[in-house]
Write a protein that holds these residues in place. Structure first.
Motif, PDB file in Angstrom:
ATOM      1  N   GLN A 184      55.154  35.100  67.436  1.00  0.00           N
ATOM      2  CA  GLN A 184      54.509  35.688  68.607  1.00  0.00           C
ATOM      3  C   GLN A 184      54.520  37.216  68.554  1.00  0.00           C
ATOM      4  OE1 GLN A 184      52.823  33.929  70.912  1.00  0.00           O
ATOM      5  NE2 GLN A 184      53.332  32.118  69.693  1.00  0.00           N
ATOM      6  N   LEU A 185      55.651  37.797  68.171  1.00  0.00           N
ATOM      7  CA  LEU A 185      55.760  39.259  68.164  1.00  0.00           C
ATOM      8  C   LEU A 185      54.902  39.885  67.071  1.00  0.00           C
ATOM      9  CD1 LEU A 185      59.601  39.642  68.783  1.00  0.00           C
ATOM     10  CD2 LEU A 185      57.754  40.180  70.393  1.00  0.00           C
ATOM     11  N   LEU A 186      54.758  39.176  65.947  1.00  0.00           N
ATOM     12  CA  LEU A 186      53.979  39.718  64.824  1.00  0.00           C
ATOM     13  C   LEU A 186      52.574  39.124  64.754  1.00  0.00           C
ATOM     14  CD1 LEU A 186      56.729  39.754  62.029  1.00  0.00           C
ATOM     15  CD2 LEU A 186      56.156  41.524  63.704  1.00  0.00           C
ATOM     16  N   HIS A 187      52.223  38.262  65.733  1.00  0.00           N
ATOM     17  CA  HIS A 187      50.897  37.633  65.808  1.00  0.00           C
ATOM     18  C   HIS A 187      50.580  36.811  64.566  1.00  0.00           C
ATOM     19  CE1 HIS A 187      50.601  40.188  69.248  1.00  0.00           C
ATOM     20  NE2 HIS A 187      50.378  41.295  68.570  1.00  0.00           N
ATOM     21  N   ILE A 188      51.582  36.081  64.084  1.00  0.00           N
ATOM     22  CA  ILE A 188      51.403  35.215  62.918  1.00  0.00           C
ATOM     23  C   ILE A 188      50.958  33.841  63.391  1.00  0.00           C
ATOM     24  CG2 ILE A 188      52.545  34.135  60.949  1.00  0.00           C
ATOM     25  CD1 ILE A 188      54.521  36.478  60.970  1.00  0.00           C
TER      26      ILE A 188
END
Length: 333
Positions: free
Chosen positions: A143-147
């Motif tokens: 979620q934080l790295l938009h993976i």
């Protein structure tokens, strides 16, 4: 002497797995067979056996709360400190810089140090830790790295940017669908993890004061006995020496993140937790545990580089074993 021999034997099992692969007795991807067995059968069986054969005091759930924050805080620090690094480096550090290998490494160590009863506080520590390592760390990293889940970063054409491209939906229906998709992904990550589900069931039974039948313990005992071997042999099979300076730097960075946090949390466990000396000592040992076994699984799925994660686990296991032995010698228990 057994306090040193038993944990050291875990490192020999890792070496055996590596040599079996090195000499062609196993293929480079055969570790996935053991990976499937470990996460879906062996480790859950070890968890059930621990709860079935040892009394678990509800007050020890405070150790689970403590361990949850021990696994969460480094992840947030790494995310903030690496905001100018490329996404692949950030993902590797976030997945391997936080969380602890307890069921497969710490359980045998504390049992060798203080006997079978010491597994009880270690299992309670693993409850909070498991919330993160079994699902939380992977979900937060994505979620934080938009993976996007289900594909490696190479398949998503990740570049040198700190995160993958992401555009917030502007349409109300699109935002609602995005929220539902995220909720499904989070739910699948948590409840699709058999060890996490097993811990939830064991906690529910403990709170309801339900005694696990003896026959279940008998069935799960072979799985508990096999846990350390299967886990460490699998790590040896997926391990490979770093083949570039970049891999070496990644490994050193993981160690550089884990050591200070591990020592800080160990000190907090000894001086803050409101339990007897032996329980606090077990928590201290847990704080010094190596990289979580789940990290190899998620690193494989996100980066397609489980081999470096396995080597990192092996290196941190050696460091952890030395620190655990020294701490055990000097703690006034």
């Amino acid at each position: 002497m057994s306090a040193i021999i038993q944990p050291a034997s875990l490192l020999l099992i890792i070496l055996a797995g590596y040599l079996f692969k090195r000499f062609g007795l196993f293929g480079p991807r055969d570790y996935r067979v053991l990976q499937t067995a470990e996460f879906n059968i062996v480790l859950p069986g070890a968890i059930v056996y621990s709860f079935a054969t040892n009394p678990h005091d509800i007050s020890l759930l405070w150790i689970a709360v403590f361990s949850f924050f021990c696994a969460l805080i480094p992840l947030l620090f790494i995310f903030a400190a690496t905001r100018r690094r490329k996404v692949s480096d950030r993902a590797f550090l976030m997945l391997n810089g936080a969380g602890f290998n307890l069921g497969c490494f710490c359980f045998p160590v504390v049992q060798a140090f203080w006997g079978a009863g010491a597994v009880v506080p270690a299992a309670m520590f693993d409850i909070g830790n498991c919330v993160m390592v079994a699902a939380g760390t992977n979900v937060m990293t994505q979620q934080l790295l938009h993976i996007r889940p289900g594909k490696t970063l190479a398949e998503q054409h990740a570049g040198d940017a700190p995160t993958l491209p992401y555009e917030r939906p502007k349409d109300r229906d699109a935002r609602r669908l995005a929220r539902h998709a995220m909720a499904r992904n989070i739910a699948h990550s948590f409840f699709g993890s058999v060890p996490f589900d097993t811990y939830l069931l064991m906690i529910a039974l403990m709170l309801a004061n339900v005694q696990i039948p003896e026959w279940i313990a008998i069935v799960c005992q072979p799985l508990s006995n096999a846990n350390a071997f299967v886990a460490m042999f699998m790590v040896g099979m997926l391990m490979d020496l770093p083949n570039s300076r970049h891999d070496v730097r990644e490994l050193l960075e993981v160690v550089a993140w884990r050591l200070p946090f591990g020592l800080l949390f160990a000190a907090a466990a000894w001086f803050i937790l409101p339990f007897d000396a032996t329980t606090r000592a077990v928590a201290v040992i847990c704080c010094l545990a190596p990289i979580a076994l789940f990290s190899t699984l998620f690193t494989d799925k996100v980066l397609g580089n489980a081999r470096l994660a396995g080597f990192s686990l092996s290196v941190t296991a050696i460091i952890s074993l030395v620190m655990m032995t020294v701490v055990h010698m000097f703690l006034p228990v």
